[in-house]
Motif scaffolding. Structure first.
Motif, PDB file in Angstrom:
ATOM      1  N   SER A 143       0.629  -1.164   0.199  1.00  0.00           N
ATOM      2  CA  SER A 143      -0.401   0.048  -0.401  1.00  0.00           C
ATOM      3  C   SER A 143       0.986   1.520   0.390  1.00  0.00           C
ATOM      4  N   GLY A 144       1.431   1.444   0.663  1.00  0.00           N
ATOM      5  CA  GLY A 144       3.133   2.401   0.683  1.00  0.00           C
ATOM      6  C   GLY A 144       3.589   2.755  -0.809  1.00  0.00           C
ATOM      7  N   VAL A 145       3.852   1.212  -1.062  1.00  0.00           N
ATOM      8  CA  VAL A 145       4.661   1.641  -2.504  1.00  0.00           C
ATOM      9  C   VAL A 145       3.234   1.825  -3.401  1.00  0.00           C
ATOM     10  N   THR A 146       2.081   1.736  -3.607  1.00  0.00           N
ATOM     11  CA  THR A 146       1.432   1.961  -4.059  1.00  0.00           C
ATOM     12  C   THR A 146       1.192   3.843  -4.226  1.00  0.00           C
ATOM     13  N   LEU A 147       0.980   4.194  -2.826  1.00  0.00           N
ATOM     14  CA  LEU A 147       0.322   5.639  -2.792  1.00  0.00           C
ATOM     15  C   LEU A 147       2.017   6.305  -3.688  1.00  0.00           C
ATOM     16  N   ALA A 148       2.716   5.645  -3.409  1.00  0.00           N
ATOM     17  CA  ALA A 148       3.943   6.534  -3.389  1.00  0.00           C
ATOM     18  C   ALA A 148       3.847   6.563  -5.562  1.00  0.00           C
TER      19      ALA A 148
END
Length: 143
Positions: A16-21
């Protein structure tokens, strides 16, 4: 030792963090593109004042303005994702309609096959129906 559920939760959080980035990078890129595209519109407007062929100049300004609108609609999709954690389809459909209208504007300038005109108009119709249908669904869900 961590449980498998904790490892899965950690992996989901990392993804999810990668997606947000990635969405943040896309938003920054689209913002820059929108600014540069609008700057191009301004340059075309200035060139239009000095142009001999007003029709071609107006068409160029409209094309650039509609391109800017398409970029902004896609940017709206990304910013809506940040607000709601959902990808909204309506701005994408509106960007598609705008792209088709942009194509219609070239019909008088470039030679076009009748099938291309028909397919473009059919695409506009289908996208418009989809926007209306999804809009009704979204209004029904909000009540």
């Amino acid at each position: 030792m961590t449980s498998p559920k904790n490892r899965v939760d950690t992996a989901i959080s990392a993804i999810s963090g990668v997606t947000l980035a990635i969405y943040l990078l896309i938003a920054a890129s689209l913002s820059l593109l929108a600014v540069f595209s609008f700057y191009d519109v301004i340059l075309d407007l200035v060139a239009l004042i000095h142009a001999g062929d007003m029709t071609q100049g107006v068409l160029q300004v409209l094309h650039d303005l509609l391109l800017t609108l398409i970029i902004v609609e896609i940017l709206e999709t990304v910013t809506a994702y940040f607000r709601t954690n959902r990808v909204l389809v309506t701005p994408i459909l509106i960007a598609g309609i705008t792209a088709m209208v942009r194509r219609v504007l070239t019909f008088g300038v470039e030679p076009v096959e009748p099938i291309d005109i028909g397919m473009t108009l059919a695409a506009i119709l289908v996208l418009t129906i989809a926007v209306i249908y999804i809009g009704r669904q979204e209004r029904a869900e909000s009540y």
